[in-house]
Design an enzyme around this catalytic site. Structure first.
Site, PDB file in Angstrom:
ATOM      1  N   CYS A 144     -16.539   1.558   0.272  1.00 31.95           N
ATOM      2  CA  CYS A 144     -15.367   0.685   0.508  1.00 31.95           C
ATOM      3  C   CYS A 144     -14.948   0.685   1.979  1.00 31.95           C
ATOM      4  O   CYS A 144     -14.242  -0.222   2.406  1.00 31.95           O
ATOM      5  CB  CYS A 144     -14.212   1.134  -0.374  1.00 31.95           C
ATOM      6  SG  CYS A 144     -13.773   2.862  -0.120  1.00 31.95           S
TER       7      CYS A 144
ATOM      8  N   ARG B   9       0.890  -1.181   0.000  1.00 29.23           N
ATOM      9  CA  ARG B   9       0.000   0.000   0.000  1.00 29.23           C
ATOM     10  C   ARG B   9       0.915   1.214   0.000  1.00 29.23           C
ATOM     11  O   ARG B   9       1.670   1.423   0.955  1.00 29.23           O
ATOM     12  CB  ARG B   9      -0.901  -0.021   1.240  1.00 29.23           C
ATOM     13  CG  ARG B   9      -1.644   1.278   1.440  1.00 29.23           C
ATOM     14  CD  ARG B   9      -2.762   1.177   2.445  1.00 29.23           C
ATOM     15  NE  ARG B   9      -3.904   0.479   1.876  1.00 29.23           N
ATOM     16  CZ  ARG B   9      -5.135   0.511   2.379  1.00 29.23           C
ATOM     17  NH1 ARG B   9      -5.388   1.195   3.479  1.00 29.23           N
ATOM     18  NH2 ARG B   9      -6.123  -0.151   1.801  1.00 29.23           N
TER      19      ARG B   9
ATOM     20  N   ARG C 258     -13.762  -8.829   1.274  1.00 36.02           N
ATOM     21  CA  ARG C 258     -12.335  -8.535   1.057  1.00 36.02           C
ATOM     22  C   ARG C 258     -11.513  -9.776   1.391  1.00 36.02           C
ATOM     23  O   ARG C 258     -10.571 -10.124   0.690  1.00 36.02           O
ATOM     24  CB  ARG C 258     -11.862  -7.357   1.935  1.00 36.02           C
ATOM     25  CG  ARG C 258     -12.435  -5.993   1.598  1.00 36.02           C
ATOM     26  CD  ARG C 258     -12.034  -5.476   0.228  1.00 36.02           C
ATOM     27  NE  ARG C 258     -10.606  -5.416   0.003  1.00 36.02           N
ATOM     28  CZ  ARG C 258      -9.782  -4.449   0.422  1.00 36.02           C
ATOM     29  NH1 ARG C 258     -10.272  -3.419   1.086  1.00 36.02           N
ATOM     30  NH2 ARG C 258      -8.485  -4.471   0.163  1.00 36.02           N
TER      31      ARG C 258
ATOM     32  N   ASP D  50     -17.318   6.999  -1.514  1.00 35.34           N
ATOM     33  CA  ASP D  50     -16.052   6.816  -0.794  1.00 35.34           C
ATOM     34  C   ASP D  50     -15.778   8.130  -0.059  1.00 35.34           C
ATOM     35  O   ASP D  50     -16.439   9.148  -0.323  1.00 35.34           O
ATOM     36  CB  ASP D  50     -14.941   6.491  -1.822  1.00 35.34           C
ATOM     37  CG  ASP D  50     -13.572   6.249  -1.182  1.00 35.34           C
ATOM     38  OD1 ASP D  50     -13.514   6.027   0.050  1.00 35.34           O
ATOM     39  OD2 ASP D  50     -12.560   6.282  -1.916  1.00 35.34           O
TER      40      ASP D  50
ATOM     41  N   GLN E 257     -10.016  -3.835  -4.019  1.00 36.92           N
ATOM     42  CA  GLN E 257     -11.315  -3.313  -3.577  1.00 36.92           C
ATOM     43  C   GLN E 257     -12.344  -3.435  -4.697  1.00 36.92           C
ATOM     44  O   GLN E 257     -13.454  -3.935  -4.477  1.00 36.92           O
ATOM     45  CB  GLN E 257     -11.154  -1.834  -3.167  1.00 36.92           C
ATOM     46  CG  GLN E 257     -12.427  -1.184  -2.695  1.00 36.92           C
ATOM     47  CD  GLN E 257     -12.902  -1.740  -1.366  1.00 36.92           C
ATOM     48  OE1 GLN E 257     -12.148  -1.769  -0.411  1.00 36.92           O
ATOM     49  NE2 GLN E 257     -14.138  -2.198  -1.298  1.00 36.92           N
TER      50      GLN E 257
ATOM     51  N   HIS F 192      -7.109   0.950  -6.644  1.00 38.58           N
ATOM     52  CA  HIS F 192      -7.355   0.032  -5.524  1.00 38.58           C
ATOM     53  C   HIS F 192      -8.034  -1.222  -6.107  1.00 38.58           C
ATOM     54  O   HIS F 192      -9.229  -1.466  -5.874  1.00 38.58           O
ATOM     55  CB  HIS F 192      -8.239   0.730  -4.489  1.00 38.58           C
ATOM     56  CG  HIS F 192      -8.243   0.083  -3.136  1.00 38.58           C
ATOM     57  ND1 HIS F 192      -7.495  -1.040  -2.824  1.00 38.58           N
ATOM     58  CD2 HIS F 192      -8.910   0.399  -1.990  1.00 38.58           C
ATOM     59  CE1 HIS F 192      -7.706  -1.379  -1.563  1.00 38.58           C
ATOM     60  NE2 HIS F 192      -8.561  -0.529  -1.033  1.00 38.58           N
TER      61      HIS F 192
END
Ligand code: CP
Ligand code: NVA
Length: 307
Positions: free
Chosen positions: A266, A102, A294, A226, A132, A129
Protein backbone atom coordinates in the site's frame (compact mmCIF):
# COMPACT_ATOMS: atom_id res chain seq x y z
CA UNK A 1 -27.16 8.82 3.05
CA UNK A 2 -24.16 6.59 2.38
CA UNK A 3 -20.86 6.36 4.23
CA UNK A 4 -17.65 4.42 3.71
CA UNK A 5 -16.33 3.59 7.16
CA UNK A 6 -15.58 -0.10 6.66
CA UNK A 7 -15.35 -2.38 3.64
CA UNK A 8 -18.69 -3.86 4.65
CA UNK A 9 -20.50 -0.60 3.90
CA UNK A 10 -20.63 -1.72 0.26
CA UNK A 11 -22.30 -4.85 -1.11
CA UNK A 12 -20.51 -7.10 -3.57
CA UNK A 13 -22.57 -5.65 -6.44
CA UNK A 14 -21.81 -2.11 -5.34
CA UNK A 15 -18.08 -2.86 -5.24
CA UNK A 16 -18.18 -4.31 -8.76
CA UNK A 17 -20.22 -1.32 -10.00
CA UNK A 18 -17.67 0.97 -8.36
CA UNK A 19 -14.87 -0.78 -10.27
CA UNK A 20 -16.69 -0.09 -13.57
CA UNK A 21 -17.02 3.55 -12.56
CA UNK A 22 -13.30 3.74 -11.63
CA UNK A 23 -12.39 2.30 -15.04
CA UNK A 24 -14.53 4.89 -16.82
CA UNK A 25 -13.18 7.81 -14.76
CA UNK A 26 -9.60 6.61 -15.27
CA UNK A 27 -10.10 6.43 -19.04
CA UNK A 28 -11.66 9.89 -19.12
CA UNK A 29 -8.75 11.30 -17.12
CA UNK A 30 -6.22 9.64 -19.47
CA UNK A 31 -8.03 11.04 -22.53
CA UNK A 32 -8.15 14.51 -20.96
CA UNK A 33 -11.95 14.46 -21.15
CA UNK A 34 -13.62 16.73 -18.58
CA UNK A 35 -15.77 14.93 -16.00
CA UNK A 36 -16.89 17.63 -13.60
CA UNK A 37 -19.46 15.44 -11.89
CA UNK A 38 -19.18 17.18 -8.52
CA UNK A 39 -19.27 20.83 -9.66
CA UNK A 40 -19.49 23.09 -6.62
CA UNK A 41 -19.29 20.22 -4.08
CA UNK A 42 -16.92 20.37 -1.12
CA UNK A 43 -14.96 17.85 0.96
CA UNK A 44 -13.46 18.40 4.43
CA UNK A 45 -10.35 16.26 4.98
CA UNK A 46 -9.39 15.81 8.65
CA UNK A 47 -5.94 14.30 9.28
CA UNK A 48 -4.76 13.13 12.71
CA UNK A 49 -1.85 11.27 11.04
CA UNK A 50 0.52 11.98 8.17
CA UNK A 51 -0.28 11.06 4.54
CA UNK A 52 1.03 11.37 1.01
CA UNK A 53 -1.31 9.31 -1.19
CA UNK A 54 -4.64 9.67 0.62
CA UNK A 55 -4.34 13.41 1.07
CA UNK A 56 -3.20 14.27 -2.44
CA UNK A 57 -5.45 11.82 -4.28
CA UNK A 58 -8.58 13.10 -2.53
CA UNK A 59 -7.50 16.70 -3.05
CA UNK A 60 -6.71 16.31 -6.75
CA UNK A 61 -9.70 14.02 -7.22
CA UNK A 62 -12.12 16.67 -5.92
CA UNK A 63 -10.46 19.29 -8.16
CA UNK A 64 -10.73 17.10 -11.28
CA UNK A 65 -14.41 16.47 -10.47
CA UNK A 66 -15.07 20.22 -10.31
CA UNK A 67 -15.29 20.41 -6.52
CA UNK A 68 -13.04 21.62 -3.73
CA UNK A 69 -11.28 19.87 -0.83
CA UNK A 70 -9.97 21.51 2.38
CA UNK A 71 -7.01 19.92 4.17
CA UNK A 72 -7.57 20.15 7.93
CA UNK A 73 -4.71 19.05 10.18
CA UNK A 74 -6.45 18.04 13.41
CA UNK A 75 -3.79 19.85 15.44
CA UNK A 76 -4.77 23.13 13.77
CA UNK A 77 -8.47 22.65 14.52
CA UNK A 78 -10.07 23.35 17.89
CA UNK A 79 -10.05 19.54 18.29
CA UNK A 80 -6.45 20.01 19.37
CA UNK A 81 -7.74 22.23 22.21
CA UNK A 82 -10.55 19.98 23.35
CA UNK A 83 -13.55 20.75 21.09
CA UNK A 84 -15.40 17.46 20.76
CA UNK A 85 -15.42 15.33 17.63
CA UNK A 86 -19.24 15.47 17.72
CA UNK A 87 -19.34 19.28 17.71
CA UNK A 88 -16.67 19.44 15.00
CA UNK A 89 -18.82 17.07 12.91
CA UNK A 90 -21.96 19.17 13.46
CA UNK A 91 -20.19 22.31 12.24
CA UNK A 92 -18.35 20.77 9.27
CA UNK A 93 -21.58 19.05 8.19
CA UNK A 94 -23.12 22.51 7.75
CA UNK A 95 -20.30 23.75 5.50
CA UNK A 96 -19.24 20.70 3.52
CA UNK A 97 -20.96 18.06 1.40
CA UNK A 98 -18.80 15.24 2.82
CA UNK A 99 -16.05 14.55 5.36
CA UNK A 100 -13.03 12.30 4.89
CA UNK A 101 -11.02 11.60 8.05
CA UNK A 102 -7.81 9.79 8.95
CA UNK A 103 -7.93 9.01 12.66
CA UNK A 104 -6.17 7.02 15.36
CA UNK A 105 -9.36 5.76 17.01
CA UNK A 106 -11.90 4.16 14.68
CA UNK A 107 -14.62 5.28 17.12
CA UNK A 108 -14.08 8.87 16.02
CA UNK A 109 -15.28 7.94 12.53
CA UNK A 110 -18.44 6.49 14.03
CA UNK A 111 -19.02 9.73 15.95
CA UNK A 112 -18.46 11.76 12.77
CA UNK A 113 -20.96 9.54 10.96
CA UNK A 114 -23.55 9.97 13.72
CA UNK A 115 -23.23 13.73 14.01
CA UNK A 116 -22.16 15.19 10.65
CA UNK A 117 -25.35 14.70 8.63
CA UNK A 118 -23.19 14.28 5.48
CA UNK A 119 -21.35 11.22 4.11
CA UNK A 120 -18.21 10.23 6.02
CA UNK A 121 -15.28 8.43 4.39
CA UNK A 122 -12.59 6.51 6.28
CA UNK A 123 -9.19 7.74 5.11
CA UNK A 124 -7.53 5.16 7.48
CA UNK A 125 -8.16 4.36 11.13
CA UNK A 126 -6.45 2.02 13.58
CA UNK A 127 -8.88 -0.68 12.39
CA UNK A 128 -9.58 -0.25 8.68
CA UNK A 129 -8.35 1.30 5.44
CA UNK A 130 -11.25 0.64 3.04
CA UNK A 131 -10.23 3.09 0.30
CA UNK A 132 -6.89 1.27 0.10
CA UNK A 133 -8.44 -2.22 -0.07
CA UNK A 134 -10.89 -1.11 -2.78
CA UNK A 135 -7.95 0.24 -4.78
CA UNK A 136 -5.94 -2.94 -4.27
CA UNK A 137 -8.66 -5.22 -5.56
CA UNK A 138 -9.48 -2.81 -8.40
CA UNK A 139 -5.79 -2.92 -9.42
CA UNK A 140 -5.99 -6.72 -9.67
CA UNK A 141 -9.43 -6.62 -11.37
CA UNK A 142 -8.34 -4.13 -14.07
CA UNK A 143 -5.62 -6.58 -15.15
CA UNK A 144 -8.36 -9.02 -16.09
CA UNK A 145 -7.77 -11.61 -13.36
CA UNK A 146 -10.80 -13.66 -12.29
CA UNK A 147 -11.27 -12.70 -8.65
CA UNK A 148 -12.88 -16.07 -7.83
CA UNK A 149 -9.80 -17.93 -9.06
CA UNK A 150 -6.96 -16.09 -7.34
CA UNK A 151 -5.18 -16.47 -4.01
CA UNK A 152 -3.84 -13.40 -2.25
CA UNK A 153 -1.15 -14.01 0.37
CA UNK A 154 -0.50 -11.32 2.94
CA UNK A 155 2.90 -11.57 4.66
CA UNK A 156 3.81 -9.53 7.73
CA UNK A 157 1.81 -7.61 10.36
CA UNK A 158 -1.62 -9.18 10.01
CA UNK A 159 -3.05 -7.24 12.95
CA UNK A 160 -3.33 -3.93 11.17
CA UNK A 161 -5.79 -1.73 9.29
CA UNK A 162 -4.68 -2.76 5.79
CA UNK A 163 -4.87 -6.53 6.48
CA UNK A 164 -8.25 -6.12 8.19
CA UNK A 165 -9.69 -4.30 5.21
CA UNK A 166 -8.21 -6.76 2.73
CA UNK A 167 -9.70 -9.63 4.69
CA UNK A 168 -13.16 -8.05 4.69
CA UNK A 169 -13.15 -7.19 1.01
CA UNK A 170 -11.82 -10.64 0.06
CA UNK A 171 -14.62 -12.22 2.11
CA UNK A 172 -17.20 -10.03 0.42
CA UNK A 173 -15.94 -10.81 -3.08
CA UNK A 174 -15.13 -14.47 -2.45
CA UNK A 175 -11.37 -14.14 -2.98
CA UNK A 176 -9.08 -16.73 -1.33
CA UNK A 177 -6.96 -14.96 1.28
CA UNK A 178 -3.98 -16.41 3.15
CA UNK A 179 -2.08 -14.72 5.90
CA UNK A 180 1.44 -15.52 7.05
CA UNK A 181 2.53 -13.79 10.25
CA UNK A 182 3.97 -14.44 13.72
CA UNK A 183 1.47 -15.46 16.44
CA UNK A 184 2.02 -12.07 18.09
CA UNK A 185 0.60 -10.25 15.04
CA UNK A 186 -2.26 -12.47 13.93
CA UNK A 187 -5.58 -11.07 12.72
CA UNK A 188 -7.97 -10.46 15.63
CA UNK A 189 -10.89 -12.82 16.25
CA UNK A 190 -13.24 -9.83 15.95
CA UNK A 191 -12.11 -9.18 12.38
CA UNK A 192 -12.16 -12.86 11.38
CA UNK A 193 -15.73 -13.11 12.72
CA UNK A 194 -16.73 -10.00 10.80
CA UNK A 195 -15.33 -11.55 7.64
CA UNK A 196 -16.97 -14.90 8.30
CA UNK A 197 -20.48 -13.56 8.84
CA UNK A 198 -20.28 -12.10 5.37
CA UNK A 199 -22.58 -13.63 2.79
CA UNK A 200 -19.66 -14.69 0.61
CA UNK A 201 -17.98 -16.39 3.57
CA UNK A 202 -18.64 -19.84 2.20
CA UNK A 203 -16.12 -18.91 -0.50
CA UNK A 204 -13.69 -17.59 2.04
CA UNK A 205 -11.19 -20.10 3.31
CA UNK A 206 -9.04 -17.70 5.33
CA UNK A 207 -5.86 -19.57 6.16
CA UNK A 208 -3.33 -18.43 8.70
CA UNK A 209 0.24 -19.71 8.58
CA UNK A 210 2.14 -18.69 11.69
CA UNK A 211 5.27 -20.43 10.58
CA UNK A 212 6.64 -21.39 7.19
CA UNK A 213 5.89 -18.29 5.10
CA UNK A 214 7.28 -20.12 2.06
CA UNK A 215 4.55 -22.72 2.30
CA UNK A 216 1.97 -19.93 2.57
CA UNK A 217 3.36 -18.27 -0.58
CA UNK A 218 3.14 -21.45 -2.64
CA UNK A 219 1.23 -20.85 -5.89
CA UNK A 220 0.15 -17.37 -4.82
CA UNK A 221 -1.24 -15.07 -7.51
CA UNK A 222 -0.61 -12.01 -5.34
CA UNK A 223 1.81 -11.39 -2.48
CA UNK A 224 0.96 -8.33 -0.42
CA UNK A 225 2.80 -6.67 2.44
CA UNK A 226 2.61 -3.51 4.54
CA UNK A 227 4.88 -1.78 7.03
CA UNK A 228 5.80 -3.71 10.18
CA UNK A 229 5.31 -0.55 12.25
CA UNK A 230 2.02 1.20 11.51
CA UNK A 231 1.46 4.81 12.50
CA UNK A 232 0.88 4.96 16.25
CA UNK A 233 2.73 1.68 16.97
CA UNK A 234 6.26 3.10 17.00
CA UNK A 235 6.85 2.22 20.66
CA UNK A 236 7.08 -1.49 19.75
CA UNK A 237 9.47 -0.79 16.88
CA UNK A 238 12.33 -3.11 17.88
CA UNK A 239 10.12 -6.02 18.93
CA UNK A 240 8.14 -5.80 15.71
CA UNK A 241 11.21 -5.82 13.48
CA UNK A 242 12.61 -8.84 15.33
CA UNK A 243 9.40 -10.88 15.19
CA UNK A 244 8.38 -9.92 11.67
CA UNK A 245 11.76 -10.37 9.93
CA UNK A 246 11.08 -13.99 8.88
CA UNK A 247 8.04 -12.72 6.93
CA UNK A 248 9.98 -10.30 4.72
CA UNK A 249 8.86 -10.23 1.08
CA UNK A 250 12.15 -11.05 -0.64
CA UNK A 251 13.28 -12.94 -3.72
CA UNK A 252 13.23 -16.27 -1.91
CA UNK A 253 9.62 -15.87 -0.80
CA UNK A 254 8.50 -14.60 -4.20
CA UNK A 255 10.14 -17.60 -5.90
CA UNK A 256 7.65 -19.88 -4.08
CA UNK A 257 4.68 -18.18 -5.75
CA UNK A 258 3.53 -18.37 -9.39
CA UNK A 259 6.08 -17.00 -11.89
CA UNK A 260 3.84 -14.08 -12.77
CA UNK A 261 2.88 -13.32 -9.15
CA UNK A 262 1.85 -9.71 -8.55
CA UNK A 263 3.67 -8.04 -5.66
CA UNK A 264 1.68 -5.38 -3.86
CA UNK A 265 2.27 -2.85 -1.07
CA UNK A 266 0.00 0.00 0.00
CA UNK A 267 3.05 2.27 0.57
CA UNK A 268 4.90 3.93 2.22
CA UNK A 269 7.42 1.07 2.03
CA UNK A 270 10.27 0.57 4.43
CA UNK A 271 12.69 -0.85 1.91
CA UNK A 272 14.94 -3.50 3.44
CA UNK A 273 12.38 -4.29 6.15
CA UNK A 274 9.04 -5.75 5.00
CA UNK A 275 10.15 -5.74 1.34
CA UNK A 276 13.50 -5.75 -0.41
CA UNK A 277 14.51 -3.25 -3.13
CA UNK A 278 14.98 -6.14 -5.50
CA UNK A 279 11.35 -7.21 -5.14
CA UNK A 280 9.63 -3.82 -4.99
CA UNK A 281 11.54 -2.71 -8.10
CA UNK A 282 11.01 -5.97 -9.98
CA UNK A 283 8.70 -6.52 -12.94
CA UNK A 284 6.32 -8.46 -10.67
CA UNK A 285 5.72 -5.35 -8.58
CA UNK A 286 2.59 -3.28 -9.27
CA UNK A 287 2.91 -0.97 -6.27
CA UNK A 288 2.96 2.25 -8.30
CA UNK A 289 -0.12 1.17 -10.30
CA UNK A 290 -1.77 0.71 -6.91
CA UNK A 291 -0.65 4.17 -5.81
CA UNK A 292 -1.90 5.73 -9.07
CA UNK A 293 -5.24 3.98 -8.74
CA UNK A 294 -5.85 5.61 -5.36
CA UNK A 295 -6.73 8.76 -7.36
CA UNK A 296 -9.19 7.07 -9.69
CA UNK A 297 -10.81 5.07 -6.90
CA UNK A 298 -11.24 8.12 -4.63
CA UNK A 299 -12.99 9.88 -7.51
CA UNK A 300 -15.41 6.99 -7.97
CA UNK A 301 -16.08 6.83 -4.22
CA UNK A 302 -16.75 10.57 -4.07
CA UNK A 303 -19.02 10.40 -7.09
CA UNK A 304 -20.92 7.44 -5.62
CA UNK A 305 -21.47 9.20 -2.28
CA UNK A 306 -22.07 12.76 -3.44
CA UNK A 307 -24.11 12.69 -6.62
N1 CP B 1 -1.33 4.05 1.35
C1 CP B 1 -1.64 5.20 1.97
O1 CP B 1 -2.72 5.37 2.57
O2 CP B 1 -0.68 6.16 1.87
P1 CP B 1 -0.61 7.51 2.69
O3 CP B 1 -0.40 7.15 4.13
O4 CP B 1 0.56 8.24 2.11
O5 CP B 1 -1.89 8.26 2.51
N1 NVA C 1 -0.68 0.12 8.19
C1 NVA C 1 -0.12 1.37 7.78
C2 NVA C 1 -0.77 1.84 6.51
C3 NVA C 1 -0.24 3.12 5.97
C4 NVA C 1 -0.94 3.53 4.72
C5 NVA C 1 -0.29 2.39 8.88
O1 NVA C 1 -1.36 2.44 9.50
O2 NVA C 1 0.65 3.14 9.14
Amino acid sequence: MRNLITDQDLTKDEILALFESVKELKEKQKRGEPHRLLEGKTLAMIFEKTSLRTRTSFEIGMFQLGGHASFLNSQDLQLGRGETVADTARVLGRYYNAIMARVFDHGNLETLRECAGVPVINGLSDKFHPCQALTDIFTIWERGLDLREITIVFAGDADNNVTNSLMLICARLGIRFRVTCPVEYMPREEIISLAQIDKAADMFPVAIYTSDPKNAARNADVIYTDTWVSMGKEKENKKRIRLLSPYQVNKELVSCAKNDVLVMHCLPAHRGQEITDEVIDSTNSIVFDQAENRLHVQKAILTMLLR
